[in-house]
Motif scaffolding. Structure first.
Motif, PDB file in Angstrom:
ATOM      1  N   ARG A 579      41.318   2.354  -0.907  1.00 25.72           N
ATOM      2  CA  ARG A 579      40.228   2.907  -0.098  1.00 25.72           C
ATOM      3  C   ARG A 579      38.880   2.705  -0.792  1.00 25.72           C
ATOM      4  NH1 ARG A 579      43.816   7.232   0.485  1.00 25.72           N
ATOM      5  NH2 ARG A 579      42.557   8.442  -1.006  1.00 25.72           N
ATOM      6  N   MET A 580      38.888   2.760  -2.104  1.00 26.82           N
ATOM      7  CA  MET A 580      37.642   2.532  -2.828  1.00 26.82           C
ATOM      8  C   MET A 580      37.153   1.101  -2.619  1.00 26.82           C
ATOM      9  SD  MET A 580      36.948   2.329  -6.907  1.00 26.82           S
ATOM     10  CE  MET A 580      37.639   0.686  -6.822  1.00 26.82           C
ATOM     11  N   LEU A 581      38.049   0.127  -2.672  1.00 26.51           N
ATOM     12  CA  LEU A 581      37.649  -1.256  -2.440  1.00 26.51           C
ATOM     13  C   LEU A 581      37.120  -1.449  -1.027  1.00 26.51           C
ATOM     14  CD1 LEU A 581      40.603  -3.158  -4.194  1.00 26.51           C
ATOM     15  CD2 LEU A 581      38.317  -2.709  -5.089  1.00 26.51           C
ATOM     16  N   LYS A 582      37.732  -0.754  -0.072  1.00 23.56           N
ATOM     17  CA  LYS A 582      37.263  -0.853   1.309  1.00 23.56           C
ATOM     18  C   LYS A 582      35.874  -0.228   1.450  1.00 23.56           C
ATOM     19  CE  LYS A 582      38.618   0.271   6.051  1.00 23.56           C
ATOM     20  NZ  LYS A 582      39.634   0.949   6.911  1.00 23.56           N
ATOM     21  N   THR A 583      35.660   0.884   0.791  1.00 27.51           N
ATOM     22  CA  THR A 583      34.346   1.531   0.866  1.00 27.51           C
ATOM     23  C   THR A 583      33.282   0.673   0.209  1.00 27.51           C
ATOM     24  OG1 THR A 583      35.485   3.665   0.754  1.00 27.51           O
ATOM     25  CG2 THR A 583      33.114   3.666   0.371  1.00 27.51           C
ATOM     26  N   LYS A 585      33.167  -2.576   0.233  1.00 26.50           N
ATOM     27  CA  LYS A 585      32.793  -3.600   1.207  1.00 26.50           C
ATOM     28  C   LYS A 585      31.886  -3.028   2.293  1.00 26.50           C
ATOM     29  CE  LYS A 585      37.030  -6.272   0.486  1.00 26.50           C
ATOM     30  NZ  LYS A 585      38.276  -6.809   1.115  1.00 26.50           N
ATOM     31  N   GLU A 586      32.159  -1.779   2.697  1.00 27.73           N
ATOM     32  CA  GLU A 586      31.301  -1.153   3.702  1.00 27.73           C
ATOM     33  C   GLU A 586      29.896  -0.904   3.155  1.00 27.73           C
ATOM     34  OE1 GLU A 586      33.349   2.331   4.825  1.00 27.73           O
ATOM     35  OE2 GLU A 586      34.963   1.297   5.913  1.00 27.73           O
ATOM     36  N   LEU A 587      29.808  -0.544   1.902  1.00 33.67           N
ATOM     37  CA  LEU A 587      28.484  -0.325   1.316  1.00 33.67           C
ATOM     38  C   LEU A 587      27.703  -1.621   1.204  1.00 33.67           C
ATOM     39  CD1 LEU A 587      29.293   2.227  -1.535  1.00 33.67           C
ATOM     40  CD2 LEU A 587      28.081   2.677   0.585  1.00 33.67           C
ATOM     41  N   GLU A 588      28.375  -2.726   0.937  1.00 42.42           N
ATOM     42  CA  GLU A 588      27.678  -4.003   0.862  1.00 42.42           C
ATOM     43  C   GLU A 588      27.121  -4.428   2.208  1.00 42.42           C
ATOM     44  OE1 GLU A 588      30.305  -6.851  -0.749  1.00 42.42           O
ATOM     45  OE2 GLU A 588      30.279  -6.009  -2.776  1.00 42.42           O
ATOM     46  N   ALA A 589      27.738  -3.947   3.314  1.00 44.41           N
ATOM     47  CA  ALA A 589      27.282  -4.316   4.656  1.00 44.41           C
ATOM     48  C   ALA A 589      26.193  -3.402   5.182  1.00 44.41           C
ATOM     49  CB  ALA A 589      28.479  -4.306   5.625  1.00 44.41           C
ATOM     50  N   GLN A 590      25.691  -2.487   4.375  1.00 41.53           N
ATOM     51  CA  GLN A 590      24.649  -1.573   4.841  1.00 41.53           C
ATOM     52  C   GLN A 590      23.330  -2.316   5.050  1.00 41.53           C
ATOM     53  OE1 GLN A 590      24.737   1.661   5.694  1.00 41.53           O
ATOM     54  NE2 GLN A 590      26.955   1.653   5.431  1.00 41.53           N
ATOM     55  N   SER A 591      22.480  -1.721   5.900  1.00 37.49           N
ATOM     56  CA  SER A 591      21.184  -2.310   6.209  1.00 37.49           C
ATOM     57  C   SER A 591      20.256  -2.162   5.014  1.00 37.49           C
ATOM     58  CB  SER A 591      20.573  -1.641   7.444  1.00 37.49           C
ATOM     59  OG  SER A 591      20.402  -0.250   7.204  1.00 37.49           O
ATOM     60  N   SER A 592      19.133  -2.837   5.111  1.00 36.73           N
ATOM     61  CA  SER A 592      18.172  -2.812   4.010  1.00 36.73           C
ATOM     62  C   SER A 592      17.544  -1.440   3.833  1.00 36.73           C
ATOM     63  CB  SER A 592      17.077  -3.853   4.250  1.00 36.73           C
ATOM     64  OG  SER A 592      16.422  -3.591   5.482  1.00 36.73           O
ATOM     65  N   GLU A 593      17.488  -0.600   4.890  1.00 33.78           N
ATOM     66  CA  GLU A 593      16.886   0.724   4.784  1.00 33.78           C
ATOM     67  C   GLU A 593      17.701   1.625   3.860  1.00 33.78           C
ATOM     68  OE1 GLU A 593      16.530   2.180   8.709  1.00 33.78           O
ATOM     69  OE2 GLU A 593      15.038   0.681   9.348  1.00 33.78           O
ATOM     70  N   HIS A 603      27.476   2.204  -7.573  1.00 35.47           N
ATOM     71  CA  HIS A 603      27.639   2.409  -9.019  1.00 35.47           C
ATOM     72  C   HIS A 603      28.582   3.568  -9.299  1.00 35.47           C
ATOM     73  CE1 HIS A 603      24.958  -0.474 -10.834  1.00 35.47           C
ATOM     74  NE2 HIS A 603      24.039  -0.198  -9.930  1.00 35.47           N
ATOM     75  N   LEU A 604      28.418   4.643  -8.549  1.00 36.68           N
ATOM     76  CA  LEU A 604      29.268   5.816  -8.763  1.00 36.68           C
ATOM     77  C   LEU A 604      30.723   5.494  -8.456  1.00 36.68           C
ATOM     78  CD1 LEU A 604      29.376   8.811  -9.488  1.00 36.68           C
ATOM     79  CD2 LEU A 604      28.921   9.330  -7.093  1.00 36.68           C
ATOM     80  N   LEU A 605      30.946   4.806  -7.361  1.00 32.68           N
ATOM     81  CA  LEU A 605      32.324   4.449  -7.000  1.00 32.68           C
ATOM     82  C   LEU A 605      32.952   3.526  -8.039  1.00 32.68           C
ATOM     83  CD1 LEU A 605      32.541   3.801  -3.150  1.00 32.68           C
ATOM     84  CD2 LEU A 605      33.857   5.416  -4.505  1.00 32.68           C
ATOM     85  N   LEU A 606      32.206   2.532  -8.484  1.00 34.90           N
ATOM     86  CA  LEU A 606      32.749   1.585  -9.463  1.00 34.90           C
ATOM     87  C   LEU A 606      33.087   2.285 -10.769  1.00 34.90           C
ATOM     88  CD1 LEU A 606      30.338  -1.421  -8.850  1.00 34.90           C
ATOM     89  CD2 LEU A 606      32.752  -1.305  -8.245  1.00 34.90           C
ATOM     90  N   LEU A 607      32.211   3.173 -11.198  1.00 34.73           N
ATOM     91  CA  LEU A 607      32.454   3.852 -12.463  1.00 34.73           C
ATOM     92  C   LEU A 607      33.667   4.768 -12.384  1.00 34.73           C
ATOM     93  CD1 LEU A 607      31.436   4.314 -15.315  1.00 34.73           C
ATOM     94  CD2 LEU A 607      29.957   6.118 -14.450  1.00 34.73           C
ATOM     95  N   VAL A 608      33.745   5.554 -11.308  1.00 39.83           N
ATOM     96  CA  VAL A 608      34.899   6.448 -11.160  1.00 39.83           C
ATOM     97  C   VAL A 608      36.170   5.640 -10.928  1.00 39.83           C
ATOM     98  CG1 VAL A 608      35.859   8.348  -9.809  1.00 39.83           C
ATOM     99  CG2 VAL A 608      33.415   8.286 -10.317  1.00 39.83           C
ATOM    100  N   GLY A 609      36.039   4.506 -10.245  1.00 38.16           N
ATOM    101  CA  GLY A 609      37.211   3.656 -10.038  1.00 38.16           C
ATOM    102  C   GLY A 609      37.767   3.105 -11.338  1.00 38.16           C
ATOM    103  N   ILE A 610      36.880   2.723 -12.265  1.00 37.29           N
ATOM    104  CA  ILE A 610      37.368   2.244 -13.560  1.00 37.29           C
ATOM    105  C   ILE A 610      37.971   3.396 -14.366  1.00 37.29           C
ATOM    106  CG2 ILE A 610      36.590   1.270 -15.746  1.00 37.29           C
ATOM    107  CD1 ILE A 610      34.646  -0.445 -14.221  1.00 37.29           C
ATOM    108  N   HIS A 611      37.399   4.598 -14.233  1.00 30.39           N
ATOM    109  CA  HIS A 611      37.970   5.756 -14.919  1.00 30.39           C
ATOM    110  C   HIS A 611      39.322   6.157 -14.342  1.00 30.39           C
ATOM    111  CE1 HIS A 611      34.165   6.314 -16.990  1.00 30.39           C
ATOM    112  NE2 HIS A 611      34.742   7.224 -17.735  1.00 30.39           N
ATOM    113  N   LEU A 612      39.690   5.589 -13.195  1.00 22.95           N
ATOM    114  CA  LEU A 612      41.012   5.863 -12.633  1.00 22.95           C
ATOM    115  C   LEU A 612      42.114   5.391 -13.569  1.00 22.95           C
ATOM    116  CD1 LEU A 612      42.438   6.932 -10.053  1.00 22.95           C
ATOM    117  CD2 LEU A 612      42.419   4.593  -9.192  1.00 22.95           C
TER     118      LEU A 612
END
Length: 1347
Positions: A579-583, A585-593, A603-612
């Motif tokens: 689910r983290m990997l899916k999220t 990808k969704e964050l990368e598709a966000q608009s410029s705003e 950053h938060l997801l990646l850091l907590v994901g590595i701490h998994l």
């Protein structure tokens, strides 16, 4: 320059002194022909400052260039410089030698032989006296050095031969000159051409090998000839083999002598490097290194010789080939260098490591095109190990000079050494202490392997700190993948898709090594994230390093056949990972705003994901909560998972509260990376903060008294999880030194002593009763009433039983004491961790105050921050407490109270703000420290600013605006406050009570600057509070409080903002009330005996002058007769007090203030008093002032007339009511230069007799200055002397009048004052004294016009 008897050139004599000293011959050397500037050059040349010497030398050369070639100045300069070569000061000799060299270099037409002849004649060793032998020797030596430094000696063969002979003669005086002549000879011959060297060589070098090997200087001269004229040397001495078996011991002796000679300079002797070059040239380097260096100098057990070997090694690095490098780096010398690095730990010991790092860095930087030699050298230094641990530090900075191929090879070597440690290839050693205390069970190969692997992984991580270029991105990724893989995975089956699986371990990794690799990986992750923060696109695709590591981890998880996790994921944890990997990808598709917010969440997801991989259970829950918060914050409806659907409460908290809890949990971990990520995420979500979410932060900063701080959050510490190898390494390193072992023993003894002290001091009643019971049971207590004096002794068995019981009892007591001590240390450690955690949580508060200063939630931070400040000031001065206090105070003062932006939408919180305001002011008055009270008072001022900046939304607002539009201009400042939320009727009582407390309480924490700040920011509130201050001016309170009230009025009344808040009648009424109170206070003027009372009198008179000034500015009509009569009645008392000398400085100040007030009332200070006040300070002046007194600027005729005019004092006093008496010209100048403030405060006056009553009582009664307008000019605004257009004070008076506010201020214009001045001068013709003063005024006017 201070030369003794040898100096023939005498110092220049002042022109006026020649006639005074008749015994001295008149100018024997013609010094008077030269200018003083020219003679000063020679004094500056000998000064210790290098810039002064160089500047003086340049000026001397310029001066001589402007003169004829054979002028007297040139002759004198040469003679003076030659004289300075043998001066008495040792520091001056090289200065004169350098100056002489520069002169000879600039003027090439001066023959060197003549200069050398002058030097030899001046310092003739055969004629010089016995006491001047040493200066003469140095004069000859520095003379030859000056000729050599000029660059002309090697071109003049005749001068060269004479210089060589002179140096050889000087070499015989070894006691004074040591080896300096021989060194100078070698330096000179090294610069001469070969042809000239062939001619000089037979005269300076003996054809005897014993002489050559007798000293380092002769050997260096031989090596110089061997290098430059080998044929001539062979013809002179025949074939010579310096590296024969017979000569090697003698070479060792010569090198040892050379090492001793440079012991203080700490440099490499040139003879050693020349020998090394000769050995390389003759292909005898292995023999030279083995027999001369390692088996010769190292066996001497002499540290200067060892340091010579180390320096020779560093200097030889660029000269050696790859094979020779391997030979050098595998011998005894490099092992000895390693022992020195390990044992040289004390601050007083010399450490050669920095010098060796310079040698290695220079070598690596100089051979960028030879990566093989670079790699060989770095690997060789890394292979120097102490029981498996390399002696070079993991952060060795010389690796920054490695070329990319060499760096890549070094990383590969480190990786291979980690996977398959080759202990046999290392140059391993053990110190003497380690050999004595070595335990084979403890110091085995497993321990050496662990120490080596630990150093290697830390070395790999530290290499990344110096990698910033894009071409090294692959190397960074390789190191990161290597650390991550060996932290959490192990190979099951090798595969080519994952290169890390193809690395076979010779010895498997144990748990301790895995922990070290894991901690090193997260340190590397922090370094990469820091670089990402500084350079947003560190990688080529613009993604953070953590994203690449997550992709690599997903690759490893997908290859379950080849790679296995050390702690396998459960099904729920694997779902959270997906689910983290899916999220992501969704964050990368966000608009410029929403890109910025999405990046922070990424950053938060990646850091907590590595701490998994590190803590799966905790990170799994955090990942689910973070994903829910992300979806809600980005406006999506969250989809509940099965695991959450069963446990989620119907009324779940808002996502911001959940995210704040997550950030607090991350901040609880001692990770700087977590701190940065939490700060970044919170800066994007703080705009959505709720009161409950803010309360979560405040609960950490200031937990409730009933709640234990331990329950608020669990703070982790990684010190407990430190690998056990650290303790082993530390203990082994501590045991390497004898002093370290002694220190540990002394520490153990001190611990035992402290245990005994605690054992004696912590004896409680229970232990005392148990001890009594044991003693009674053993019948050790005697002394009953009916017993005899002689007690029966206990038997041996009873005594042994008693000793056993006592020993057990004291052992139990010692365990209890140790338990209490451990508990105390545990509580102290927990307190330290909590303070560190609170400091990290303050980052969130700082982000909120900086990013959202207009958020109403900021108002709720005031009291918690004040609570932290008050608590930190009361507690001990520990470092954590001080850091917490400084950071909290900085956030409160700079980011909150002084911010340009503040909350402008309080809404329905107005009543709460008033209650909070009252609470803050009350707490400010109840503090024990004024510094804490200042923070509370500033918080109340901030709330006043918020209330004033917010408007009231009511239906009556328009009607109020219409009413205000028709009001007078004087009431316009009330409009903003009337339209704002600030209600003066509610605020005034709050500050009124605080002001009354300040003016009545004995030890009030409130201070006058607090209220002055309040008055300056809120003039309307100041208007309402002034009656309270006026009331305490003459109230029956302490004198200190009365002086504080006078001070507040004195600083507040002159402000323009306050005047605009009053109508004219109100202002006049206020001044009348203040005047009445001050008049009442001044009835006891001059009676004060204490310091507070005296200060009250000073403040009262200053306030009275302020009131008079305001009356004068406004041209008000007030009856001042009572004040005048009161002050006139107090004048004799003040005069008597001044004459008695009580409080001399304060009395003088009080007397000046008194006459300033009398000046406003139309009474001028009598002339006799001014004269005495001027003469009294001059009586105490020093010689400088007496000298100035002799330089009188008045002609003698005018001085006589002045004395004649002093005979009629009554005539001048009679007219003083209409025209003020003129002061002296000197006094007028002082008044012109002094600022207006000095006129208000008065200048110090001295004792003076009582003035004539006619001078104190003018003819008309003084009611107000306005009534006397026709009879005398208006005084100045600041209480200076009357303004006259023909006086020098006119420019200053005009300048002061221009700086005044324009409204309600008027003065006498210059055109209207001019006729009155002229009429006075015409009337003054009747009196000679007044005519004289008029003439003096005209003279002053002419001088002023010229200026």
């Amino acid at each position: 320059m201070a030369e003794p008897e040898s100096v023939e050139v005498a110092e220049p004599v002042a022109p006026g002194e020649a006639s005074k000293s008749g015994a001295r011959p008149a100018d024997r050397h013609g010094l008077l022909k030269h200018s003083r500037e020219f003679l000063d050059f020679f004094w500056d040349i000998a000064k210790p400052q290098q810039e002064t010497r160089l500047e003086a030398t340049e000026k001397l050369l310029e001066y001589l260039r402007s003169r004829p070639k054979e002028s007297s100045e040139m002759k004198y300069a040469l003679k003076r410089l030659i004289t300075g070569l043998g001066g008495g000061r040792e520091t001056a000799r090289p200065c004169y030698s350098l100056a002489l060299a520069q002169l000879l270099q600039s003027f090439e037409d001066i023959p060197l032989c003549s200069i050398l002849q002058q030097i030899q004649e001046k310092y003739d060793l055969q004629k010089v006296k016995k006491g001047m032998v040493r200066p003469a020797l140095f004069g000859n030596l520095f003379g030859v050095l000056a000729l050599f430094q000029s660059g002309r000696l090697v071109k003049d063969s005749e001068a060269l031969m004479k210089s060589v002979k002179l140096l050889q003669a000087l070499g015989q005086h070894y006691n004074h000159l040591q080896e300096q002549p021989q060194k100078a000879l070698v330096d000179i011959l090294s610069q001469v051409p070969e042809s000239m060297l062939q001619e000089v060589l037979p005269k300076v070098l003996k054809a005897d090998l014993n002489s050559v090997l007798g000293s380092p200087e002769h050997l260096e001269l031989f090596l110089l000839a061997q290098q430059k004229v080998p044929k001539k040397l062979e013809k002179l001495m025949g074939p010579v083999n310096l590296f024969s078996d017979e000569n090697i011991p003698r070479l060792v002796t010569v090198l040892k002598m050379a090492a001793t000679s440079v012991k203080k300079e700490r440099k490499l002797p040139a003879v050693a490097l020349d020998l090394l070059r000769l050995a390389i040239q003759e292909d005898k380097f292995p023999r030279f290194w083995k027999e001369v260096v390692e088996q010769g100098l190292l066996k001497k057990q002499f540290w200067p010789a060892s340091y010579l070997c180390f320096r020779l090694l560093g200097a030889a690095l660029p000269l050696l080939s790859k094979e020779q490098l391997q030979l050098v780096m595998q011998g005894d010398l490099i092992r000895h260098y390693g022992e020195h690095m390990v044992t040289a730990k004390l601050p007083s010991q010399f450490k050669f490591a920095p010098e060796m790092s310079e040698y290695v860095g220079a070598f690596l930087n100089g051979c960028q095109d030879d990566p093989e030699r670079q790699l060989a050298l770095v690997v060789a230094f890394t292979s120097i190990t102490n029981q498996g641990l390399p002696v070079v530090p993991t952060f060795w900075r010389v690796t920054q000079f490695l070329s990319p191929p060499a760096l890549k090879g070094y990383v590969a070597w480190l990786r291979d050494m980690f996977v398959q440690p080759d202990l046999d290839s290392l140059v391993d050693f053990s110190t003497n202490n380690q050999k004595k205390t070595q335990d084979t069970s403890f110091h085995g190969p497993e321990r050496a392997m662990f120490r080596l692997r630990k150093w290697v992984i830390l070395r790999l991580v530290s290499l990344v700190d110096n990698l910033h270029a894009e071409k090294e991105e692959a190397l960074v990724e390789e190191v990161a993948r290597f650390c991550f893989f060996h932290s959490f995975f192990e190979t099951k089956k090798p595969t080519s898709q994952i290169p890390e699986t193809e690395q076979r371990f010779s010895h498997p990794l144990d748990s301790r090594t895995r922990e070290v690799v894991g901690s090193a990986f997260f340190s590397l992750l922090q370094t990469l994230s820091t670089q990402f923060r500084q350079v947003p696109e560190q990688t080529q695709d613009g993604r953070p390093w953590t994203y690449h590591l997550v992709q690599f981890a997903d690759l490893l998880l997908s290859h379950g056949r080849n790679v296995v996790l050390l702690t396998p994921f459960t099904t729920q944890q694997r779902q959270a990972w997906d689910r983290m990997l899916k999220t992501l990808k969704e964050l990368e598709a966000q608009s410029s705003e929403a890109k910025a917010k999405a990046t922070a969440f990424q950053h938060l997801l990646l850091l907590v994901g590595i701490h998994l991989f590190k803590s799966p259970a905790e990170s799994c829950d955090l990942l689910g909560d973070i994903q829910t918060c992300i979806k809600k914050s980005l406006g999506e409806k969250p989809r509940r998972t099965r695991s959450k659907a069963t446990t989620t409460h119907p009324q779940e908290p808002p996502w911001v509260e959940v995210l704040v809890e997550i950030l607090l949990a991350l901040l609880a971990q001692p990770s700087h990376l977590m701190r940065q990520v939490a700060r970044s995420v919170f800066s994007h979500v703080c705009s959505h903060l709720t009161p409950c979410a803010l309360q979560l932060i405040l609960d950490v900063l200031s937990p409730e008294e009933g709640q234990d701080e331990d329950d608020s959050v669990v703070v982790t510490d990684d010190s407990e999880g430190r690998p056990p190898g650290d303790a082993e390494d530390r203990s082994s390193e501590d045991g390497e030194d004898n002093k370290g072992s002694k220190d540990s023993e002394s520490e153990a003894e001190s611990d035992e002593e402290s245990d005994e002290e605690e054992l004696d001091g912590d004896v409680d009643q229970g232990f005392r009763e148990q001890l009594m019971a044991v003693l009674q049971a053993g019948k050790a207590l005697g002394g009953a009433d009916g017993e005899d004096d002689e007690a029966e002794e206990l038997e041996d068995e009873a005594m042994m039983a008693l000793d056993k019981n006592l020993a057990s009892l004291f052992a139990e007591q010692k365990l209890r004491i140790q338990a209490r001590r451990d508990e105390k240390n545990k509580l102290q450690k927990e307190k330290t961790l909590r303070r560190d955690f609170q400091i990290r949580v303050l980052d969130l508060v700082e982000v909120l105050v900086t990013k959202q200063p207009e958020n109403p939630l900021v108002l709720e931070l005031l009291e918690p921050l004040l609570h932290i400040i008050r608590r930190s000031l009361r507690t001990s001065s520990a470092k954590q407490e001080q850091d917490l206090l400084h950071k909290t105070a900085r956030i409160f003062s700079h980011h909150l109270c002084r911010s340009r932006h503040y909350c402008r939408s309080v809404g329905d919180r107005v009543e709460m703000l008033y209650a909070q305001l009252e609470r803050l002011v009350r707490q400010a008055g109840h503090q024990a420290d004024s510094s804490v009270s200042l923070y509370y008072f500033n918080a109340s001022l901030y709330l006043l600013r918020v209330l004033k900046g917010n408007t009231v939304v009511k239906s009556t607002c328009k009607a109020q605006k219409k009413e205000k539009a028709g009001t007078d201009a004087s009431t316009q400042p009330q409009d903003p406050e009337a339209a704002s939320c600030l209600d003066l009727s509610l605020v005034t009582p709050i500050y009124s009570s605080a002001l009354s407390s300040f003016l009545t309480r004995r030890n009030s924490p409130l201070t006058a600057p607090m209220f002055l700040s309040l008055f300056s920011r809120h003039p309307m509130l100041c208007k309402n509070l002034l009656p309270v201050v006026v009331e305490h001016v003459a109230s029956h309170t302490r004198p200190r409080h009365q002086s504080q009230a006078c001070l507040l009025l004195q600083k507040t009344l002159p402000t323009r903002e306050l005047r605009l808040c009053f109508k004219d009648p109100e202002w006049e009424q206020l001044l009348g009330q203040v005047l009445a109170k001050v008049t009442e206070t001044l009835r006891t003027l001059g009676e004060a005996e204490t310091k507070p009372g005296h200060q009250k009198e000073l403040s009262s008179l200053e306030l009275l002058n302020t009131v008079f000034r305001s009356i004068h500015h406004e041209k008000l009509t007030m009856d001042l007769t009572a004040v005048l009569g009161l002050l006139q009645g107090q004048q004799p008392r003040l005069q008597q007090r001044l004459q008695q000398g009580a409080h001399s400085a304060g009395s003088s100040r009080l007397y000046d203030l008194y006459w300033q007030a009398m000046k406003f009332l139309g009474v001028q200070r009598p002339k006799s008093e001014k004269k005495d006040a001027k003469e009294v300070p001059e009586a105490t002046q020093g010689p400088v002032s007496m000298k100035r007194k002799k330089k009188g600027f008045l002609p003698e005729t005018k001085k006589r007339k002045k004395r004649e005019s002093e005979g009629a004092p009554q005539e001048g006093a009679a007219i003083s009511g209409d025209q003020p008496p003129r002061t002296s010209k000197k006094k007028k100048k002082k008044k012109t230069k002094a600022p207006a403030r000095s006129q208000v405060n008065g200048a110090p006056a001295a004792k003076s007799p009582t003035p004539d009553p006619a001078a104190l009582s003018p003819r008309p009664p003084a009611k107000t200055p306005k009534l006397q307008k026709k009879r005398r000019p208006l005084p100045q605004v600041n209480g200076a002397s009357p303004v006259c257009p023909e006086t020098p004070e006119e420019p200053a008076a005009k300048k002061r009048q221009k700086n005044l506010p324009q409204k309600g201020i008027s003065g006498t214009s210059p055109p209207s004052a001019l006729p009155r001045k002229r009429s006075r001068l015409s009337l003054a013709s009747r009196s000679p004294s007044l005519l004289q003063s008029g003439a003096k005024k005209k003279g002053q006017l002419r001088k002023a016009q010229k200026l």
